[in-house]
Structures are given as structure tokens and as C-alpha cells.
Design a protein around this motif. Structure first.
Motif, PDB file in Angstrom:
ATOM      1  N   CYS A   1      -6.657  -0.191   4.618  1.00 52.86           N
ATOM      2  CA  CYS A   1      -7.032   1.235   4.748  1.00 52.86           C
ATOM      3  C   CYS A   1      -7.759   1.783   3.532  1.00 52.86           C
ATOM      4  O   CYS A   1      -8.055   2.977   3.487  1.00 52.86           O
TER       5      CYS A   1
ATOM      6  N   CYS B   1       0.845  -1.190   0.000  1.00 53.06           N
ATOM      7  CA  CYS B   1       0.000   0.000   0.000  1.00 53.06           C
ATOM      8  C   CYS B   1       0.883   1.245   0.000  1.00 53.06           C
ATOM      9  O   CYS B   1       1.869   1.324   0.741  1.00 53.06           O
ATOM     10  N   LYS B   2       0.525   2.215  -0.808  1.00 56.58           N
ATOM     11  CA  LYS B   2       1.277   3.478  -0.866  1.00 56.58           C
ATOM     12  C   LYS B   2       0.993   4.344   0.351  1.00 56.58           C
ATOM     13  O   LYS B   2       1.816   5.168   0.733  1.00 56.58           O
ATOM     14  N   ASP B   3      -0.163   4.147   0.985  1.00 60.21           N
ATOM     15  CA  ASP B   3      -0.572   5.008   2.095  1.00 60.21           C
ATOM     16  C   ASP B   3      -0.141   4.468   3.466  1.00 60.21           C
ATOM     17  O   ASP B   3       0.477   5.173   4.251  1.00 60.21           O
ATOM     18  N   CYS B   4      -0.469   3.204   3.752  1.00 59.39           N
ATOM     19  CA  CYS B   4      -0.187   2.660   5.082  1.00 59.39           C
ATOM     20  C   CYS B   4       0.980   1.671   5.105  1.00 59.39           C
ATOM     21  O   CYS B   4       1.295   1.116   6.160  1.00 59.39           O
TER      22      CYS B   4
ATOM     23  N   GLY C   1      -6.515   2.352   0.728  1.00 64.36           N
ATOM     24  CA  GLY C   1      -5.598   3.228  -0.002  1.00 64.36           C
ATOM     25  C   GLY C   1      -5.197   2.603  -1.335  1.00 64.36           C
ATOM     26  O   GLY C   1      -5.692   1.554  -1.743  1.00 64.36           O
ATOM     27  N   ASN C   2      -4.283   3.258  -2.022  1.00 69.34           N
ATOM     28  CA  ASN C   2      -3.816   2.785  -3.331  1.00 69.34           C
ATOM     29  C   ASN C   2      -2.733   1.725  -3.168  1.00 69.34           C
ATOM     30  O   ASN C   2      -1.800   1.891  -2.384  1.00 69.34           O
TER      31      ASN C   2
END
Length: 93
Positions: free
Chosen positions: A32, A8-11, A34-35
């Protein structure tokens, strides 16, 4: 089925999943929402043993200790001296 790794790029949640070749890549993180990005691993195929050479896929211009095919001169390509068949036949008569 091949195993693909995602992160995940976010988490920064990372996981692996088995998917078919025809399945679409995942794009939403299950933690999450996310992306996701697909992580690339090393190649799963390694050629080892006799018959596979490190220089096989390299440019022929590079220096190599293995001679190129067709450029070596072998002793079998030179004609050997052999007695003439007529001379051998007259000696036995």
C-alpha cells in the motif's frame, strides 16, 4: 545474511526479507506504500549444554547455590602430614 521482519503501520501487511547488514532498513510497504516498521524477534543464539550456567550473567549479590570462585576451602590447600626424608633414610640404613 540475516532475515528481518517488517510490518506495515497502515495495512498491517507483514513479511520477512533477507538483507545484508550494510543495507538500509525498508521504509515503504510494497502493498500500500504505507510506512513500515521493523519487528524485533527473539535472539537466534541459545547457549545450551554443560559449561553454560543460568547464573553466569547475574549479579554476584543475588543468592545462588553455586559458590563464588575463590571462596571455597579445598582440602588440597592444607598441607598433608608426610614422613621426614631424614627419618626415612635412617630407617633403611
Amino acid at each position: 545474511m540475516p532475515t528481518y521482519a517488517y510490518a506495515c503501520k497502515d495495512c498491517s501487511h507483514a513479511f520477512e526479507i533477507q538483507q545484508s547488514f550494510s543495507d538500509n532498513s525498508l521504509s515503504v510497504c510494497p502493498e500500500c506504500s504505507g510506512n513500515l516498521r521493523k519487528k524485533f524477534n527473539s535472539v537466534g543464539v541459545v547457549f545450551k549444554g554443560s559449561g553454560f550456567y543460568r547464573t553466569d550473567s547475574r549479579d554476584t549479590k543475588s543468592t545462588s547455590t553455586v559458590p563464588a570462585a575463590g571462596k571455597s576451602e579445598s582440602p588440597a590447600s592444607t598441607p598433608a602430614a608426610a614422613p621426614a626424608p631424614a627419618a626415612a633414610a635412617s630407617a633403611t640404613s
